[in-house]
Design a protein around this motif. Structure first.
Motif, short mmCIF file in Angstrom:
data_model
loop_
_atom_site.label_atom_id
_atom_site.label_comp_id
_atom_site.label_asym_id
_atom_site.label_seq_id
_atom_site.Cartn_x
_atom_site.Cartn_y
_atom_site.Cartn_z
N UNK A 153 -35.07 -120.93 -12.13
CA UNK A 153 -34.24 -119.97 -11.41
C UNK A 153 -32.94 -119.79 -12.19
N UNK A 154 -32.70 -118.55 -12.62
CA UNK A 154 -31.46 -118.22 -13.31
C UNK A 154 -30.63 -117.35 -12.38
N UNK A 155 -29.34 -117.67 -12.27
CA UNK A 155 -28.45 -116.86 -11.45
C UNK A 155 -27.38 -116.27 -12.36
N UNK A 156 -27.47 -114.96 -12.59
CA UNK A 156 -26.54 -114.28 -13.48
C UNK A 156 -25.82 -113.21 -12.67
N UNK A 202 -24.58 -113.33 -9.77
CA UNK A 202 -25.04 -113.31 -8.39
C UNK A 202 -26.48 -112.89 -8.18
N UNK A 203 -27.16 -112.49 -9.24
CA UNK A 203 -28.56 -112.05 -9.13
C UNK A 203 -29.47 -113.17 -9.62
N UNK A 215 -23.96 -119.06 -17.00
CA UNK A 215 -24.74 -118.80 -15.79
C UNK A 215 -25.57 -120.02 -15.44
N UNK A 216 -25.87 -120.14 -14.14
CA UNK A 216 -26.55 -121.33 -13.63
C UNK A 216 -28.07 -121.21 -13.78
#
Length: 129
Positions: free
Chosen positions: A10-13, A15-16, A120-121
């Motif tokens: 899961x990548x969160x860039x 907020x997406x 990014x997370x």
């Protein structure tokens, strides 16, 4: 020992969230100083090798080598068809779940920063059967 590996990244860039699911088969080998997982994902024609040591995890694929150490930032080189980029990995957390000394699940939480881009997370969940 032959294994099946299912990964969910899961990548969160900005907020997406983007989720990537992969399934592969491979092997797990125990050594005195660590464990090596090797697996292939045939649909994407890619192979991975993960070395699990006492305080860190090394992950290799065809286009990158990543090192995860909780609380540390490590540098990697990402190779793409357009050239190479510097990639910085800041590991937040590593969780390894075992059943009778056999690894069943690995969770990695970390930030990635490529060159000068905003970090990014990422989260990787690995299930081994």
């Amino acid at each position: 020992m032959q294994i099946k590996i299912e990964t969910k990244t899961t990548q969160t860039i900005d907020g997406k969230k983007e989720i990537i699911n992969q399934t592969g088969t491979g092997n797990i080998k125990n050594y005195e100083k660590g464990i090596i997982l090797s697996w292939n994902v045939p649909e994407e024609n890619i192979s991975f090798q993960m070395t699990i040591l006492e305080n860190k995890i090394l992950l290799k694929s065809e286009n990158q080598n990543m090192q995860f150490e909780p609380g540390k930032t490590t540098k990697s080189i990402l190779q793409t068809q357009y050239g190479t980029m510097n990639m910085y990995i800041t590991t937040k957390n590593i969780e390894i779940s075992k059943n009778s000394e056999i690894i069943k699940k690995i969770n990695l939480t970390y930030d990635i920063q490529i060159d000068e881009m905003k970090p990014y997370e990422n989260k990787i969940e690995i299930n081994i059967t």
